[in-house]
Design a protein around this motif. Structure first.
Motif, mmCIF file in Angstrom:
data_model
loop_
_atom_site.group_PDB
_atom_site.id
_atom_site.type_symbol
_atom_site.label_atom_id
_atom_site.label_comp_id
_atom_site.label_asym_id
_atom_site.label_seq_id
_atom_site.Cartn_x
_atom_site.Cartn_y
_atom_site.Cartn_z
ATOM 1 N N ARG A 163 149.222 86.076 76.392
ATOM 2 C CA ARG A 163 150.193 86.089 75.383
ATOM 3 C C ARG A 163 151.219 84.941 75.346
ATOM 4 N NH1 ARG A 163 153.795 90.259 75.129
ATOM 5 N NH2 ARG A 163 154.339 89.637 73.145
ATOM 6 N N ARG A 164 151.290 84.054 76.453
ATOM 7 C CA ARG A 164 152.057 82.991 76.618
ATOM 8 C C ARG A 164 151.573 81.746 75.455
ATOM 9 N NH1 ARG A 164 152.270 80.771 82.487
ATOM 10 N NH2 ARG A 164 153.556 79.221 81.341
ATOM 11 N N TRP A 165 150.252 82.047 75.089
ATOM 12 C CA TRP A 165 149.675 81.127 74.226
ATOM 13 C C TRP A 165 150.097 81.587 72.757
ATOM 14 C CZ3 TRP A 165 147.210 76.826 75.321
ATOM 15 C CH2 TRP A 165 146.965 76.599 76.557
ATOM 16 N N TRP A 166 150.173 82.620 72.340
ATOM 17 C CA TRP A 166 150.374 83.022 70.982
ATOM 18 C C TRP A 166 151.606 83.993 70.872
ATOM 19 C CZ3 TRP A 166 150.229 88.329 70.554
ATOM 20 C CH2 TRP A 166 149.409 89.035 71.340
ATOM 21 N N GLY A 167 152.237 84.672 72.007
ATOM 22 C CA GLY A 167 153.225 85.487 71.836
ATOM 23 C C GLY A 167 154.709 85.062 72.275
ATOM 24 N N GLY A 168 155.698 85.693 72.081
ATOM 25 C CA GLY A 168 156.874 85.346 72.577
ATOM 26 C C GLY A 168 157.513 84.520 71.571
ATOM 27 N N THR A 169 158.649 84.054 71.715
ATOM 28 C CA THR A 169 159.454 83.180 70.775
ATOM 29 C C THR A 169 160.199 81.820 71.558
ATOM 30 O OG1 THR A 169 160.037 84.816 69.099
ATOM 31 C CG2 THR A 169 161.198 82.668 68.957
ATOM 32 N N LEU A 170 159.791 80.524 71.381
ATOM 33 C CA LEU A 170 160.430 79.666 71.960
ATOM 34 C C LEU A 170 161.974 79.639 72.000
ATOM 35 C CD1 LEU A 170 157.063 79.095 71.841
ATOM 36 C CD2 LEU A 170 157.721 76.664 72.466
ATOM 37 N N ALA A 171 162.531 79.100 73.088
ATOM 38 C CA ALA A 171 164.005 79.110 73.164
ATOM 39 C C ALA A 171 164.485 78.094 71.770
ATOM 40 C CB ALA A 171 164.554 78.888 74.287
ATOM 41 N N THR A 172 163.760 76.886 71.815
ATOM 42 C CA THR A 172 164.145 76.051 70.733
ATOM 43 C C THR A 172 164.236 76.695 69.424
ATOM 44 O OG1 THR A 172 162.063 75.004 70.759
ATOM 45 C CG2 THR A 172 163.601 73.702 72.084
ATOM 46 N N ARG A 173 163.310 77.567 69.133
ATOM 47 C CA ARG A 173 163.103 78.273 67.658
ATOM 48 C C ARG A 173 164.337 79.279 67.574
ATOM 49 N NH1 ARG A 173 158.683 80.090 64.272
ATOM 50 N NH2 ARG A 173 157.886 78.038 64.786
ATOM 51 N N ILE A 174 164.569 79.930 68.645
ATOM 52 C CA ILE A 174 165.881 80.878 68.677
ATOM 53 C C ILE A 174 167.118 80.082 68.581
ATOM 54 C CG2 ILE A 174 167.021 82.499 69.782
ATOM 55 C CD1 ILE A 174 164.474 83.065 71.368
ATOM 56 N N PHE A 175 167.336 78.952 69.019
ATOM 57 C CA PHE A 175 168.461 78.169 69.013
ATOM 58 C C PHE A 175 168.674 77.771 67.596
ATOM 59 C CE2 PHE A 175 168.371 77.344 73.857
ATOM 60 C CZ PHE A 175 169.114 78.585 74.127
ATOM 61 N N THR A 176 167.386 77.086 67.101
ATOM 62 C CA THR A 176 167.502 76.616 65.725
ATOM 63 C C THR A 176 167.868 77.683 64.756
ATOM 64 O OG1 THR A 176 165.829 74.862 66.298
ATOM 65 C CG2 THR A 176 165.902 75.472 63.980
ATOM 66 N N GLU A 177 167.502 78.867 64.805
ATOM 67 C CA GLU A 177 167.604 79.634 63.864
ATOM 68 C C GLU A 177 168.987 80.379 64.036
ATOM 69 O OE1 GLU A 177 167.272 82.734 60.911
ATOM 70 O OE2 GLU A 177 165.829 81.005 61.289
ATOM 71 N N LEU A 178 169.799 80.111 65.253
ATOM 72 C CA LEU A 178 171.103 80.649 65.403
ATOM 73 C C LEU A 178 171.915 79.600 64.931
ATOM 74 C CD1 LEU A 178 171.407 81.490 69.252
ATOM 75 C CD2 LEU A 178 172.066 83.057 67.408
ATOM 76 N N GLY A 179 171.670 78.487 64.604
ATOM 77 C CA GLY A 179 172.330 77.478 64.106
ATOM 78 C C GLY A 179 172.370 77.371 62.533
ATOM 79 N N ARG A 180 171.172 78.030 62.095
ATOM 80 C CA ARG A 180 170.822 78.232 60.607
ATOM 81 C C ARG A 180 171.734 79.429 60.344
ATOM 82 N NH1 ARG A 180 168.467 80.953 56.882
ATOM 83 N NH2 ARG A 180 167.408 82.324 58.408
ATOM 84 N N ARG A 181 171.755 80.509 60.931
ATOM 85 C CA ARG A 181 172.609 81.684 60.651
ATOM 86 C C ARG A 181 174.049 81.486 60.491
ATOM 87 N NH1 ARG A 181 169.515 86.373 60.060
ATOM 88 N NH2 ARG A 181 167.272 86.108 60.558
ATOM 89 N N PHE A 182 174.461 80.841 61.578
ATOM 90 C CA PHE A 182 176.010 80.707 61.978
ATOM 91 C C PHE A 182 176.710 79.870 60.878
ATOM 92 C CE2 PHE A 182 179.629 79.202 64.782
ATOM 93 C CZ PHE A 182 180.480 80.312 64.624
ATOM 94 N N ASP A 183 177.833 80.210 60.324
ATOM 95 C CA ASP A 183 178.691 79.504 59.342
ATOM 96 C C ASP A 183 179.935 79.128 59.921
ATOM 97 O OD1 ASP A 183 180.029 81.816 59.012
ATOM 98 O OD2 ASP A 183 179.292 82.269 56.909
ATOM 99 N N GLY A 184 180.324 79.628 61.085
ATOM 100 C CA GLY A 184 181.616 79.301 61.581
ATOM 101 C C GLY A 184 182.582 80.503 61.534
ATOM 102 N N THR A 185 182.133 81.522 60.725
ATOM 103 C CA THR A 185 183.022 82.662 60.612
ATOM 104 C C THR A 185 182.225 84.266 60.784
ATOM 105 O OG1 THR A 185 182.257 83.166 58.312
ATOM 106 C CG2 THR A 185 184.253 81.618 58.679
ATOM 107 N N ASN A 186 180.926 84.087 61.184
ATOM 108 C CA ASN A 186 180.155 85.196 60.948
ATOM 109 C C ASN A 186 179.441 85.396 62.492
ATOM 110 O OD1 ASN A 186 178.532 83.129 60.866
ATOM 111 N ND2 ASN A 186 176.909 84.229 59.561
ATOM 112 N N GLU A 187 180.242 84.929 63.653
ATOM 113 C CA GLU A 187 179.906 85.329 65.014
ATOM 114 C C GLU A 187 179.417 86.712 65.273
ATOM 115 O OE1 GLU A 187 184.184 85.425 65.262
ATOM 116 O OE2 GLU A 187 182.633 83.943 64.432
ATOM 117 N N THR A 188 179.972 87.662 64.691
ATOM 118 C CA THR A 188 179.480 89.150 64.830
ATOM 119 C C THR A 188 178.206 89.329 64.317
ATOM 120 O OG1 THR A 188 181.816 89.828 65.140
ATOM 121 C CG2 THR A 188 180.177 91.549 64.548
ATOM 122 N N ASP A 189 177.999 88.997 63.052
ATOM 123 C CA ASP A 189 176.770 89.097 62.425
ATOM 124 C C ASP A 189 175.609 88.185 63.156
ATOM 125 O OD1 ASP A 189 178.009 90.710 60.698
ATOM 126 O OD2 ASP A 189 178.314 89.019 58.941
#
Length: 154
Positions: free
Chosen positions: A38-64
């Motif tokens: 599953r390491r070859w096709w499963g899971g989510t790489l940390a860089t993908r998660i951090f990129t998505e966090l940056g995309r979602r955060f607008d400076g005011t919505n940390e709880t969301d």
């Protein structure tokens, strides 16, 4: 949590206490760091998660954003700065520094994610800059480019 598990396993009668604040939560290790094939096709790489966090955060919505992260991965924004640094230094610096949050995954998967980041990191830069501006205003902290200071001599 691994430490608590080790203590409970090694010393079954021992009381184990955990200090946890409102932001404490645990990740689903199998979703983040799958084992075997599953390491070859499963899971989510940390860089993908951090990129998505940056995309979602607008400076005011940390709880969301924290709720999304907790719900999606059970885990907790330096993407803007990484994007700027990437454009400012030779690639060899990143290759030689030894920091690779995605190292758990096989090289072909890491290369695909690295290529994706290289091709797309500028697209979200304006959103990330606006987010930092919002954080600066909201919390009265300094967020912005550093002044180019000439080296001081004693």
């Amino acid at each position: 949590m691994d430490t608590a598990h080790a203590l409970i396993t090694q010393y079954p009668g021992r009381e184990v206490n955990l200090v946890a604040g409102s932001g404490t939560f645990f990740s689903d290790r199998d979703r983040l760091f799958p084992t075997g094939g599953r390491r070859w096709w499963g899971g989510t790489l940390a860089t993908r998660i951090f990129t998505e966090l940056g995309r979602r955060f607008d400076g005011t919505n940390e709880t969301d954003v924290a709720t999304w992260l907790r719900t999606t991965y059970g885990t907790w924004l330096a993407v803007h700065n990484l994007s700027l640094v990437l454009d400012s230094i030779p690639n060899k610096v990143f290759l030689d520094c030894g920091i690779d949050l995605d190292r758990w995954y096989p090289l072909p998967r890491r290369m695909i994610e690295t290529t994706r980041f290289m091709l797309t990191h500028r697209r979200g830069r304006e959103h990330l800059r606006q987010t930092l501006d919002t954080v600066r205003t909201r919390f009265d902290v300094r967020c912005g480019p550093l002044n180019q200071a000439s080296p001081s001599r004693p």
